[in-house]
Design an enzyme around this catalytic site. Structure first.
Site, PDB file in Angstrom:
ATOM      1  N   TYR A 118     -49.372  35.208  58.938  1.00  0.00           N
ATOM      2  CA  TYR A 118     -49.108  34.281  57.835  1.00  0.00           C
ATOM      3  C   TYR A 118     -48.285  34.895  56.708  1.00  0.00           C
ATOM      4  O   TYR A 118     -47.954  34.201  55.738  1.00  0.00           O
ATOM      5  CB  TYR A 118     -50.422  33.739  57.266  1.00  0.00           C
ATOM      6  CG  TYR A 118     -51.046  32.745  58.206  1.00  0.00           C
ATOM      7  CD1 TYR A 118     -51.561  33.166  59.422  1.00  0.00           C
ATOM      8  CD2 TYR A 118     -51.099  31.399  57.905  1.00  0.00           C
ATOM      9  CE1 TYR A 118     -52.119  32.263  60.308  1.00  0.00           C
ATOM     10  CE2 TYR A 118     -51.661  30.495  58.787  1.00  0.00           C
ATOM     11  CZ  TYR A 118     -52.158  30.935  59.985  1.00  0.00           C
ATOM     12  OH  TYR A 118     -52.699  30.038  60.861  1.00  0.00           O
ATOM     13  N   ASP A 217     -61.008  34.794  72.264  1.00  0.00           N
ATOM     14  CA  ASP A 217     -61.030  33.753  73.303  1.00  0.00           C
ATOM     15  C   ASP A 217     -62.445  33.584  73.846  1.00  0.00           C
ATOM     16  O   ASP A 217     -62.904  32.474  74.120  1.00  0.00           O
ATOM     17  CB  ASP A 217     -60.023  34.039  74.427  1.00  0.00           C
ATOM     18  CG  ASP A 217     -59.937  35.492  74.828  1.00  0.00           C
ATOM     19  OD1 ASP A 217     -60.372  36.357  74.040  1.00  0.00           O
ATOM     20  OD2 ASP A 217     -59.449  35.785  75.926  1.00  0.00           O
ATOM     21  N   ASP A 241     -57.988  30.481  61.121  1.00  0.00           N
ATOM     22  CA  ASP A 241     -57.426  29.132  61.005  1.00  0.00           C
ATOM     23  C   ASP A 241     -57.842  28.290  62.213  1.00  0.00           C
ATOM     24  O   ASP A 241     -58.363  27.172  62.079  1.00  0.00           O
ATOM     25  CB  ASP A 241     -55.893  29.262  60.930  1.00  0.00           C
ATOM     26  CG  ASP A 241     -55.215  27.976  60.507  1.00  0.00           C
ATOM     27  OD1 ASP A 241     -55.903  26.976  60.300  1.00  0.00           O
ATOM     28  OD2 ASP A 241     -53.972  27.979  60.392  1.00  0.00           O
TER      29      ASP A 241
END
Ligand code: NAD
Length: 353
Positions: A118, A217, A241
């Protein structure tokens, strides 16, 4: 107070009304940000908005649209960076009455807010700058295709340590028993690997709080199967996020996920969801997420009693399930669903009852 764009202004109207109904007196310093402000003035984040936040140290913000692919960069990222709001706290608690297969879920997501992909350091494919990066990587023995766009992912010891410390501090102050660090350190050894190494060091300083870690994951899978195994999650920016929206989905949808961006000198409270532009101006979406963000703001302001009363009133309206928005109905097209504004009216009546 920054209403934002899309559904932001109507959600903010509802939120301001219920916050004022708690009896706490507010002096709102209203400022603009977002795509409408961009259309008006050419600047999506005016200096006056940032100056106000710097001066007061506190804000509540509606969602703001970020154009996909091209156009101006995210206002949210700019705000978090400018004010160094390094932690984003997003509780995911299922209230009685919501449609969810995880009615017991009560976790807290702590997302690092200033680093990772980001930072917006990108090299557009085909440019001289991208070529310099490709040449540099080549000199170091790596290979990037000449037609690649490139993003940098910095994760620092400093940034990781302060957010993991903050997660442990949050756990202690809120009676939580466990912190889980989420990463992809098997693949990104020097970025996520550093995040994990620092998380383990910080955890060693807090033996009273349980600690473990998990690959991101696998977390996406485990959270669905064994949500009771998780309490406070601390994550680098991008995973934070994505997992925030997963958490929102588990508690009934984005309409229920409030949050807070917190730094040493300022805090900005906002929902996890975006501007939901297809619903803009329809008085339709659920204001719970922004109202909950307001509840967190009241707590931050040491208005604990008002926060509790407002959260209870909100929970009662959701539980009764009568004067609620479409996302709380079995059938999303149920004509008995009320609008954003009428939902706020129900919360205010509950507060006053
Ligand atoms: P979104 O969160 O705006 O909406 C996705 C879907 O979630 C909606 O179509 C709707 O079905 C549901 N939803 C969202 N909020 C809801 C609410 N309050 N009540 C009921 N349902 C709700 O995500 P998006 O469509 O991917 O993004 C739209 C814009 O918002 C983009 O420009 C994005 O960059 C921006 N965005 C802003 C913020 C922020 O300001 N903090 C956060 C995320 C996305």
């Amino acid at each position: 107070m920054i209403p934002g764009d899309g559904t932001g202004p109507e959600l903010m109207d509802a939120t301001v009304r219920v916050l004022e109904a708690t009896g706490v007196r507010f002096e709102w310093d209203r400022h603009e940000a977002g795509i409408d402000e961009y259309a008006r003035s050419g600047n999506p984040l005016p200096a006056a908005t940032l100056d106000s936040l710097r001066r007061t140290g506190i804000g509540i913000k509606g969602p703001t649209t970020t154009p996909v692919g091209s156009g101006f960069r995210s206002i949210n990222v700019a705000l978090r960076t400018e004010l160094d709001l390094y932690m984003c706290v997003r509780p995911c608690k299922a209230y009685a009455g919501v449609r969810t297969r995880f009615p017991e879920l009560d976790i807290v997501i702590v997302r690092e807010n200033t680093e990772d992909l980001y930072v917006g350091i990108e090299f557009e494919q085909g440019t001289a700058a991208a070529q310099r990066m490709i040449d540099l990587v080549g000199e170091l023995g790596g290979r990037i295709r000449p037609d690649a766009g490139i993003s940098l992912k910095p994760i620092s010891r400093y940034g990781s340590e302060r957010v993991v410390e903050a997660a442990f501090d949050y756990a202690k102050r809120n009676g939580r028993h466990k912190v889980t660090a989420v990463h992809k350190a098997n693949i990104m050894k020097f970025t996520d690997g550093l995040f994990l190494e620092v998380a383990r060091e910080v955890a060693a300083r807090h033996p009273d709080i349980e600690f473990d870690d998990i690959i991101v994951d696998n977390l996406a899978n485990q959270l669905m199967q064994w949500p009771q195994d998780y309490d406070v999650l601390v994550l680098p920016n991008l995973y934070g996020d994505v997992i925030s929206d997963l958490g929102a989905g588990m508690i009934g949808g984005l309409g229920f996920a409030g949050g807070a961006n917190i730094g040493e000198r300022a805090a900005v409270f906002e929902a996890t969801h975006g501007s939901a532009p297809k619903y803009a101006g329809l008085n339709k979406v659920n204001p719970t997420a922004l109202i909950l963000s307001g509840v967190y703001m009241l707590r931050y302001l040491a208005e604990a009693d008002a926060a509790l009363r407002l959260e209870d009133a909100l929970a009662a309206v959701i539980c009764k399930g009568e004067r609620v928005t479409f996302d709380l109905k079995e059938d999303r097209n149920d004509p008995a669903a009320v609008g954003t504004s009428q939902f706020a009216d129900a919360v205010i009546e509950e507060l006053n009852s």
